[in-house]
Design a protein around this motif. Structure first.
Motif, PDB file in Angstrom:
ATOM      1  N   VAL A 291       6.129 -42.762  72.470  1.00 11.27           N
ATOM      2  CA  VAL A 291       5.029 -43.329  72.629  1.00 11.27           C
ATOM      3  C   VAL A 291       4.935 -45.465  71.937  1.00 11.27           C
ATOM      4  O   VAL A 291       4.575 -45.708  72.355  1.00 11.27           O
ATOM      5  N   GLU A 292       5.435 -45.202  70.856  1.00 12.67           N
ATOM      6  CA  GLU A 292       5.534 -46.321  69.569  1.00 12.67           C
ATOM      7  C   GLU A 292       6.824 -47.444  70.496  1.00 12.67           C
ATOM      8  O   GLU A 292       5.986 -48.577  70.534  1.00 12.67           O
ATOM      9  N   GLU A 293       7.931 -46.202  71.065  1.00 15.03           N
ATOM     10  CA  GLU A 293       8.957 -47.751  71.417  1.00 15.03           C
ATOM     11  C   GLU A 293       8.751 -48.146  72.590  1.00 15.03           C
ATOM     12  O   GLU A 293       8.613 -49.411  73.193  1.00 15.03           O
ATOM     13  N   VAL A 294       7.873 -47.274  73.501  1.00 17.65           N
ATOM     14  CA  VAL A 294       6.634 -48.426  75.103  1.00 17.65           C
ATOM     15  C   VAL A 294       6.499 -49.148  75.187  1.00 17.65           C
ATOM     16  O   VAL A 294       6.544 -49.999  75.277  1.00 17.65           O
ATOM     17  N   LEU A 295       4.759 -48.581  73.680  1.00 18.52           N
ATOM     18  CA  LEU A 295       4.141 -49.394  73.334  1.00 18.52           C
ATOM     19  C   LEU A 295       4.947 -50.917  73.219  1.00 18.52           C
ATOM     20  O   LEU A 295       4.336 -52.299  73.503  1.00 18.52           O
ATOM     21  N   ARG A 296       5.579 -51.114  72.548  1.00 15.93           N
ATOM     22  CA  ARG A 296       6.801 -52.183  71.645  1.00 15.93           C
ATOM     23  C   ARG A 296       7.436 -52.651  72.753  1.00 15.93           C
ATOM     24  O   ARG A 296       7.352 -53.830  73.735  1.00 15.93           O
ATOM     25  N   TRP A 297       7.791 -52.153  73.559  1.00 15.61           N
ATOM     26  CA  TRP A 297       8.961 -52.435  75.085  1.00 15.61           C
ATOM     27  C   TRP A 297       8.252 -53.063  76.429  1.00 15.61           C
ATOM     28  O   TRP A 297       8.328 -54.199  76.123  1.00 15.61           O
ATOM     29  N   VAL A 298       7.182 -52.919  76.329  1.00 16.64           N
ATOM     30  CA  VAL A 298       5.936 -53.318  77.321  1.00 16.64           C
ATOM     31  C   VAL A 298       4.845 -54.728  76.437  1.00 16.64           C
ATOM     32  O   VAL A 298       5.247 -54.987  77.501  1.00 16.64           O
ATOM     33  N   THR A 299       4.606 -53.875  75.341  1.00 18.51           N
ATOM     34  CA  THR A 299       3.282 -55.080  74.650  1.00 18.51           C
ATOM     35  C   THR A 299       2.169 -55.285  75.854  1.00 18.51           C
ATOM     36  O   THR A 299       2.817 -57.001  76.040  1.00 18.51           O
ATOM     37  N   PRO A 300       1.516 -55.204  76.014  1.00 23.33           N
ATOM     38  CA  PRO A 300       1.048 -55.111  77.880  1.00 23.33           C
ATOM     39  C   PRO A 300       0.045 -56.534  77.227  1.00 23.33           C
ATOM     40  O   PRO A 300      -0.192 -57.614  77.948  1.00 23.33           O
ATOM     41  N   ALA A 301      -0.568 -56.877  75.984  1.00 22.21           N
ATOM     42  CA  ALA A 301      -1.161 -58.351  75.774  1.00 22.21           C
ATOM     43  C   ALA A 301      -0.400 -58.945  75.277  1.00 22.21           C
ATOM     44  O   ALA A 301       0.040 -58.586  74.268  1.00 22.21           O
ATOM     45  N   MET A 302       0.425 -60.319  75.690  1.00 23.16           N
ATOM     46  CA  MET A 302       1.227 -60.875  75.103  1.00 23.16           C
ATOM     47  C   MET A 302       0.600 -62.098  74.209  1.00 23.16           C
ATOM     48  O   MET A 302       1.785 -62.518  73.381  1.00 23.16           O
ATOM     49  N   HIS A 303      -0.153 -61.948  74.248  1.00 15.46           N
ATOM     50  CA  HIS A 303      -1.188 -63.134  73.434  1.00 15.46           C
ATOM     51  C   HIS A 303      -2.019 -62.734  72.680  1.00 15.46           C
ATOM     52  O   HIS A 303      -2.727 -61.892  73.493  1.00 15.46           O
ATOM     53  N   PHE A 304      -2.310 -62.699  71.815  1.00 20.37           N
ATOM     54  CA  PHE A 304      -4.226 -62.897  71.314  1.00 20.37           C
ATOM     55  C   PHE A 304      -4.412 -64.699  70.387  1.00 20.37           C
ATOM     56  O   PHE A 304      -2.868 -64.534  70.289  1.00 20.37           O
ATOM     57  N   ALA A 305      -5.867 -64.620  70.623  1.00 19.97           N
ATOM     58  CA  ALA A 305      -5.356 -66.436  69.812  1.00 19.97           C
ATOM     59  C   ALA A 305      -6.690 -66.003  69.294  1.00 19.97           C
ATOM     60  O   ALA A 305      -7.394 -65.591  68.922  1.00 19.97           O
ATOM     61  N   ARG A 306      -6.833 -67.196  68.440  1.00 20.09           N
ATOM     62  CA  ARG A 306      -7.587 -67.790  66.811  1.00 20.09           C
ATOM     63  C   ARG A 306      -7.809 -68.927  67.367  1.00 20.09           C
ATOM     64  O   ARG A 306      -7.481 -69.747  67.793  1.00 20.09           O
ATOM     65  N   THR A 307      -9.120 -68.887  66.143  1.00 21.47           N
ATOM     66  CA  THR A 307      -9.535 -70.937  66.304  1.00 21.47           C
ATOM     67  C   THR A 307      -9.452 -70.996  65.236  1.00 21.47           C
ATOM     68  O   THR A 307     -10.073 -70.644  63.909  1.00 21.47           O
TER      69      THR A 307
END
Ligand code: HEM
Length: 413
Positions: A291-307
């Motif tokens: 499951v952890e490898e699937v999460l890493r492999w897919v990484t569905p949220a490509m980015h998150f942003a901040r200010t």
């Protein structure tokens, strides 16, 4: 080494392996190119890169190394979420839900609301949901095994996450098809021709739906998450109806999209890596690391942003107060400084501190649920399926934020 926000653009690693420019603000860039080569070069040559202003929209920083992305996630005091956390939203002027919705809120209000929402994710509540998730996942997989061609999205992935969050929020079954339709339009598109106003309209539909639900639960409270939130006090006050609706929206959206594309991604990865599927199916490797490898492999949220709330240094870059900083999970999760052979899908990967669920104070609230849903699907596949056959190259989601496939033709035998 790094140009300043107001300065000229340096010679950054602005092309992928094919030599074409990768514009991080253009959804087509992520569909038409393989971004991994781009991130590789960027981590080496310009790991905190200034992406210049274009078409009247501001520039922004792109952070690529695992250690920098992780440090930025932790540094919530200097890197604020309150203006928005998705690049497209920040480039369009910021999030109207800023300061009101958990994901786009800073301390101290964030801490209090998170505490209140975490109660909804307590083992007592989730124990009840867990059984339903496992049963639903197993029934979905069982229904397509041995029946010929199926679509991983339509037949499995679309039903599991949405229904899980709907169970948690106790939403009527009859309302769920509309919610799924709005959700799919709200964050991503399936083609370049889709109208951006369509996404806005879909978000408004979800919000007005939840305003009605919140009013109803305030009148007749039950044992569900919405009633619980409706009765909670944050900074000494009950929450406004609109704010409650916004936070329900964030659960349904966060709970559905990312888990849905990760489930599709799991089937795709296992179907295209026969030897890894064999290791999982025969029990050589347990479901949990897979499951952890699937999460890493897919990484569905490509980015998150901040200010940035003040001037600060990230890596070697001097970031100014007010600058937009994007944290590229896709790049961090393929950083060879942290992951051995990062472009190898290895279900038994031992050291796997991926950032697919974020890190620090905004770490995914639904991490337990997301992992549960993925492990329920994998468990059922292991029990029931011998061979996963992918029948066609799947279409990619069209987005600068979400990575994944919108459909996957396959056969489970
Ligand atoms: C936050 C990813 C499943 C609800 C986050 C963040 C990431 C993430 C990366 C951090 C955002 C940031 O730092 O700005 C994922 C992935 C999932 C998943 C990859 C599944 C595979 C879920 C589920 C739910 C959910 C099932 C709800 C039922 C949320 C919420 C936040 C969040 C409410 C905001 C937390 C905060 O700001 O304190 N998620 N998520 N997510 N996620 Fe998830």
């Amino acid at each position: 080494m790094f140009s300043s926000p107001s300065g000229a653009v340096g010679d950054g690693p602005d092309d992928d392996a094919s030599g074409a420019a990768l514009d991080l603000t253009d959804p087509a860039a992520f569909v038409e190119h393989d971004p991994y080569a781009y991130w590789d070069r960027m981590r080496r040559a310009d790991p905190v890169r200034w992406h210049p202003p274009a078409d009247g929209r501001p520039g922004f920083w792109a952070v690529a190394r695992h250690r920098d992305v992780q440090a930025c996630y932790k540094d919530a005091a200097r890197l604020s979420s309150a203006r928005g956390t998705v690049l497209e939203v920040l480039l369009s002027g910021g999030d109207s839900a800023g300061g009101r919705m958990l994901a786009v809120m800073d301390r101290p209000r964030h801490r209090e609301l998170r505490q209140a929402m975490l109660r909804a994710f307590s083992p007592r509540v989730l124990g009840h949901v867990e059984q339903a998730v496992r049963q639903r996942a197993d029934a979905l997989v069982a229904a397509v095994v041995g029946t010929g061609e199926a679509d991983a999205a339509r037949d499995i992935a679309e039903h599991l996450p949405l229904n899980t969050v709907c169970d948690l929020l106790e939403l009527p079954v009859a309302d769920r098809p509309s919610l799924l339709g709005w959700n799919k339009r709200a964050l991503s598109s399936e083609s370049a021709e889709d109208d951006p106003f369509d996404a806005l309209e879909a978000r408004n539909e979800i919000l007005s739906y939840f305003v009605d639900v919140v009013r109803e639960r305030r009148r007749r409270p039950g044992e569900d998450v919405i009633s619980m939130l409706a009765g909670a006090r944050v900074e000494g006050e009950p929450m406004a109806e609109d704010d409650l609706a916004l936070n329900c929206y964030s659960l349904i959206l966060g709970g559905d999209e990312s888990t849905r594309v990760t489930t599709i991604g799991a089937l795709h990865a296992l179907g295209t890596h026969e030897e890894q599927w064999h290791r999982l199916r025969t029990g050589e490797v347990a479901v949990r690391p897979a499951v952890e490898e699937v999460l890493r492999w897919v990484t569905p949220a490509m980015h998150f942003a901040r200010t940035a709330t003040c001037d600060l240094r990230i890596g070697d870059a001097e970031v100014s107060a007010g600058d937009i900083v994007t944290l590229w999970n896709t790049s961090a999760n393929n950083d060879p400084e942290v992951f051995a052979r990062p472009r190898t899908f290895d279900v038994g990967r031992e050291h796997n501190p991926h950032l697919a669920l974020g890190h620090g104070p905004h770490f995914c609230l639904g991490a337990f649920l997301g992992r549960l849903e993925l492990s329920a699907v994998l468990d059922s596949l292991v029990r029931r399926v011998k061979r996963i056959e992918i029948l066609a190259e799947p279409p990619r989601v069209y987005s600068t934020f979400l990575f994944g496939h919108s459909a996957l033709r396959m056969r489970l035998d």
